[in-house]
Design an enzyme around this catalytic site. Structure first.
Site, PDB file in Angstrom:
ATOM      1  N   HIS A  55      -4.662  -1.239  44.648  1.00 47.59           N
ATOM      2  CA  HIS A  55      -3.280  -0.726  44.669  1.00 47.59           C
ATOM      3  C   HIS A  55      -3.209   0.578  45.454  1.00 47.59           C
ATOM      4  O   HIS A  55      -2.125   1.024  45.832  1.00 47.59           O
ATOM      5  CB  HIS A  55      -2.804  -0.514  43.231  1.00 47.59           C
ATOM      6  CG  HIS A  55      -1.325  -0.624  43.053  1.00 47.59           C
ATOM      7  ND1 HIS A  55      -0.419  -0.388  44.074  1.00 47.59           N
ATOM      8  CD2 HIS A  55      -0.571  -0.945  41.964  1.00 47.59           C
ATOM      9  CE1 HIS A  55       0.813  -0.560  43.617  1.00 47.59           C
ATOM     10  NE2 HIS A  55       0.748  -0.901  42.346  1.00 47.59           N
ATOM     11  N   ASP A  91      -0.619 -21.299  50.502  1.00 44.96           N
ATOM     12  CA  ASP A  91      -1.260 -22.615  50.649  1.00 44.96           C
ATOM     13  C   ASP A  91      -2.508 -22.477  51.514  1.00 44.96           C
ATOM     14  O   ASP A  91      -2.416 -22.217  52.712  1.00 44.96           O
ATOM     15  CB  ASP A  91      -0.263 -23.592  51.279  1.00 44.96           C
ATOM     16  CG  ASP A  91      -0.847 -24.978  51.504  1.00 44.96           C
ATOM     17  OD1 ASP A  91      -1.991 -25.229  51.080  1.00 44.96           O
ATOM     18  OD2 ASP A  91      -0.152 -25.808  52.131  1.00 44.96           O
TER      19      ASP A  91
END
EC number: 2.3.2.35
Length: 440
Positions: free
Chosen positions: A169, A384
């Site tokens: 982060h 994907d």
């Protein structure tokens, strides 16, 4: 399946470090962190993608060890992707700088001795899902010199796989993570195409410089997983439409968004479940890429955020129409602000520093401060790698209480909420009749 001993189901087959496929130029050796980057602890953003049907994609291979081939495919594409995402192959030099030294990302290959459905259908799925995340790593404070990106591919007995990513982060937010995942999955799918080169734009300290306020010491957020739990809630499209219509009629707000009505409902129900109800505050994080002038592109990498908030000081403030009306008012105010010079997140960090507190810790004497990260319209369910869309996308159980994470439910218009509360508060929260009316 007994969830009490998840470690007995997991066996690590391989651990390696994946370096960029070409060296990072010396001109890019040091990545400067912004003021907002520096205000964050060294925690990861942990997420995982479950793919139930994975077919062998290495046509020229006849080896029966499918996990090793899947891992090799992902390692090769990750190496290519890290050329563009070079800071994630480096290490923190200090709280202001990433040393882009091509140390590499950590990559784990794991076998899980159960079927994927046993995890996804588990009565405590939000806890069971953590089995596919690197052990003890999600949300952990990543000390200086540690890995900034950790990937784990887990193969289930049924043949399905899960791909989990722990993404620092310190360098980027949820939008940055999605950019990385889309680029990495595209390279994986199109491995025969050598012209596909990701083009992220690392913003660094070019927008939020530390010159005005000075550098920061890394804050340490202590994990409270023993006392905090996560609940996964699904707001299906039909029930969400009914909630939006009800709120629109009673509040006068035109076309209330999914995030407005869901976050308001979660805030109301969580506050009611708290032993110390009022006053309370709800803080929304805001992606400001399109709000900065000149506008930043979607592929801008960094922590490019601000906040807006609403408060509830009496029971009338907790009515759903009032909450949504106040949310709409505050977000409209936020869009009119100069998000560089009047950034509320930066102002909160500066004020917290002066008082020796962490951001959002006991803000102005509020009994409870809840934060909401809205990832709706961020297409995580389209990631994907070549095996179709994931059956589920999950977030690791968080380190602290009073946090809401919202995202699209699969490819539809529903909302999946991950709610993190104290155990005792959660037991009251999940029995709220108004909440139960609108969830699956």
């Amino acid at each position: 399946m007994a969830f009490a001993l998840p470690s007995s189901l997991v066996s690590v087959c391989n651990k390696s470090f994946i370096k960029p496929s070409s060296l990072t130029p010396s001109t890019l050796r040091f990545h400067k962190l912004s003021f907002i980057d520096q205000s964050l602890s060294n925690m990861y953003i942990p997420c995982a993608f479950f793919y139930p049907k994975v077919q062998q994609r290495l046509e020229d291979s006849k080896n029966s060890d499918e996990l090793s081939h899947i891992a090799h495919l992902l390692q090769t594409s990750l190496s290519q992707t890290l050329v563009s995402y070079y800071p994630y192959a480096g290490k923190l030099k200090d709280n202001a700088t990433v040393d882009c030294n091509d140390m590499g990302a950590e990559f784990l290959s794991v076998r899980i001795k159960c079927s994927m459905s046993e995890i996804l259908d588990h009565p405590h799925a939000s806890l069971a899902e953590s089995i596919v995340l690197p052990k003890d790593l999600p949300w952990a404070n990543n000390c200086e010199g540690g890995n900034l990106l950790v990937v784990q591919v887990s193969k289930f007995d049924c043949g399905g796989i899960a791909i989990s990513v722990c993404f620092s982060h310190k360098i980027g937010d949820g939008c940055s993570l999605l950019n990385f995942l889309n680029d990495w999955s595209s390279v994986t799918r199109d491995r025969t195409t050598t012209t596909l080169v990701p083009s992220p734009r690392f913003v660094g300290d070019s927008v939020f410089s530390t010159q005005k306020y000075g550098s920061l010491i890394t804050p340490q957020i202590l994990s409270d997983l023993n006392q905090c739990v996560q609940k996964r809630l699904i707001f299906p499209t039909d029930k969400l439409d009914a909630l939006r219509a009800k709120v629109a009629e009673e509040s006068g707000v035109k076309n209330p968004t999914r995030a407005e009505v869901v976050s308001a409902l979660l805030f109301k129900c969580a506050t009611k479940a708290s032993s110390s109800m009022l006053p309370s505050k709800l803080v929304h994080f805001l992606n400001i890429r399109t709000m900065i002038k000149p506008r930043l592109p979607r592929n801008a990498i960094g922590n490019l955020s601000s906040i807006f908030s609403i408060e509830a000081t009496n029971m009338q403030d907790m009515e759903l129409p009032t909450l949504v009306r106040n949310l709409r008012k505050e977000v409209e105010v936020a869009y009119k602000k100069d998000q560089v010079e009047q950034n509320e997140l930066i102002l909160e960090v500066v004020e917290s520093m002066r008082e020796g507190k962490l951001p959002f810790e006991n803000m102005d004497g509020y009994k409870n401060v809840y934060t909401c990260s809205n990832l709706c319209k961020y297409p995580y369910y389209t990631v994907d790698f070549g095996w179709g869309r994931p059956e589920r996308v999950c977030l690791g159980n968080g380190p602290s209480k009073n946090a809401f994470f919202l995202k699209d439910y699969k490819a539809g218009q529903g909302v999946e909420a991950r709610v993190m509360l104290h155990k005792q508060q959660m037991s009251e929260f999940e029995r709220n009749e108004e909440l139960l009316e609108f969830i699956a």
